[in-house]
Design a protein around this motif. Structure first.
Motif: not given
Length: 500
Positions: A190-194, A117-121, A181-184
């Protein structure tokens, strides 16, 4: 293809203090090749007897409790049809690209709570989390079943197995090469691992390490009411650092603890799968793993996020026999050096073997990223590169396979002749070269990178560049070790070193 008449036995034995490969009770010269089946003939004509089935072998796990080894058998037979007595090294890439026949996309789709998972969505990605125990157990069973099938049918032709997790089976976290990461940056990996499994693993590790929430708060200078209140470090925190390049404790102790478990879950999965492979073959075959790339810090690869930090745990596994890694991709041309991405001497000193994957350019085809920088111009220059790299491996007491990475790299009579010459050199000197009289020890602290921000470019100079341009050119042989090796080596073993 008829049923196997009896399984081949391969093992490492210590002979005069050196780990030596034995095949059916006889020592082997340890010079292999890695080639697609289509270009196997080049290596057959050069005299090779051991063939890595580059890039992979289908594992046959097609659904929950469902196994189909049709493609597995076809892959193996594509080699044995050309050379019935060939000895094969089989690689498995479990969890790889969903569009490829070796992947397991169905598992991720059916188990979204166990995937990255990512923190973005919060969206589930198409790769299992290494922290997922459900994934570890299910995939391990699939590996064991595949090996059991292969041993029953082709055991007489199998020299080794290479269980692989992560991209290309190299035991990286899936997005280890992501700079952002795709949040930025929209569209970036993505930066992992969430994932939920990683969060649970993090909290469990913290409780194991600190015992009480009070002890954690003292170490972190925090005010957490319970371990369940602790969250995974944010991408912003990981890509930054309070002191510019370096982390400041205790403010960032939580990040250091995160990197510990983030890397540990990869090693734990590796060790578990290696044990399952050993079970599948009844302990009768050596197991190789692509792991321990602690000299590599380039091309977007950042040590804290690799998963390659727990070398000590992997070397302590009785089910892992070989550490395998490509040579460094930069500076490997005519005027360069052959230099391993992983620590070479440590595994050998601890009774394992080390395999260099020699996948440099030939005059026919250039390997990335070496498109036009002093690559060989003809077969003779290519042969010089082959023997240079082989010579380095022999004096290290390590192992090599010549790899046809770009498919057709050796498809030339002159190159086949050079391969034959290199193989003869290896056979002639394999059992005499490599006695360890090196007096220089270079020790890496595997966890140093935890104290830098992710993506810190200074690490490239401190590790990768230092190794290639300084250590490899100083005129003295050296043993590269990790700090944990010093707990495994006695004073009599380290007394030979005059310079540390």
């Amino acid at each position: 293809m008829s049923e196997s008449k009896g399984a081949l036995t391969t093992e490492l034995r210590i002979v005069q203090g050196r780990p030596t490969l034995f095949v059916n009770g006889r020592p082997h010269h340890r010079i292999f090749c890695s080639t697609p089946a289509r270009y196997m003939r080049n290596f057959i004509d050069a005299g090779f007897d051991v063939f890595d089935t580059h890039p992979n072998t289908p594992h046959g796990w097609v659904g929950p409790g469902e196994y189909d080894y049709t493609e597995t058998d076809a892959r193996i037979e594509s080699y044995l049809d050309q050379k019935p007595d060939a000895l094969l090294i089989l690689r498995f890439w479990i969890g790889q690209d969903q569009k490829k026949h070796w992947g397991t996309p169905w598992w991720s789709f059916q188990n979204p709570d166990e995937t990255l998972r990512t923190t973005a969505d919060g969206a589930a990605l198409d790769k299992p989390s290494f922290a997922s125990l459900k994934w570890r157990v299910a995939a391990g069973e699939a590996l064991r079943r595949a090996v059991e099938h292969i041993e029953a049918k082709y055991g007489q032709n199998i020299l080794a197995y290479v269980p692989g997790g992560g991209p290309c089976g190299e035991w990286f976290h899936w997005y280890a090469y992501a700079e952002q990461s795709n949040w930025e940056k929209p569209g970036a990996p993505a930066l992992e691992d969430y994932s939920a499994p990683m969060k649970a693993a993090y909290r469990e590790y913290l409780q194991e390490k600190y015992g009480t929430i009070g002890a954690l708060n003292r170490a972190w200078d925090g005010e957490y009411p319970s371990f369940d209140a602790v969250q995974l470090p944010s991408p912003e925190a990981r890509l930054g650092a309070t002191e510019g390049h370096l982390r400041c404790l205790p403010r960032e102790q939580g990040l250091v603890d995160f990197y510990e478990i983030f890397n540990r879950v990869v090693a734990d999965t590796l060790v578990d799968w290696a044990a399952q492979v050993k079970r599948g073959c009844g302990g009768n075959k050596v197991v190789m793993v692509f792991y321990g790339y602690q000299w590599a810090s380039h091309m977007g690869l950042n040590q804290p996020r690799t998963g390659h930090i727990d070398m000590d745990a992997v070397l302590n596994s009785p089910d892992v026999d070989y550490i395998v890694a490509p040579i460094n991709y930069s500076f490997r041309q005519l005027d360069g050096v052959m230099s391993g991405q992983a620590v070479v001497a440590g595994p050998i000193r601890r009774g394992k073997q080390y395999m260099h994957e020699l996948d440099g350019s030939t005059f026919l085809k250039a390997c990335w990223p070496c498109r036009d920088h002093h690559n060989p111009a003809d077969a003779a220059q290519t042969g010089e590169l082959m023997r240079r790299d082989l010579g380095k491996a022999l004096v290290e007491d390590s192992t090599v396979w010549y790899m046809d990475l770009m498919h057709g790299m050796y498809d030339d009579p002159g190159l086949v002749s050079e391969l034959r010459r290199a193989l003869q050199v290896g056979k002639e000197h394999s059992f005499s070269a490599g006695a360890n009289d090196r007096q220089v020890a270079v020790v890496l602290n595997s966890r140093d990178s935890f104290y830098y921000r992710e993506g810190e470019p200074l690490l490239h100079s401190l590790t990768c560049m230092f190794k290639q341009f300084e250590l490899e050119r100083m005129g003295l042989g050296y043993d590269d070790l990790i700090l944990d090796d010093l707990n495994a080596l006695g004073p009599e073993e380290t007394a030979q070193y005059k310079l540390w």
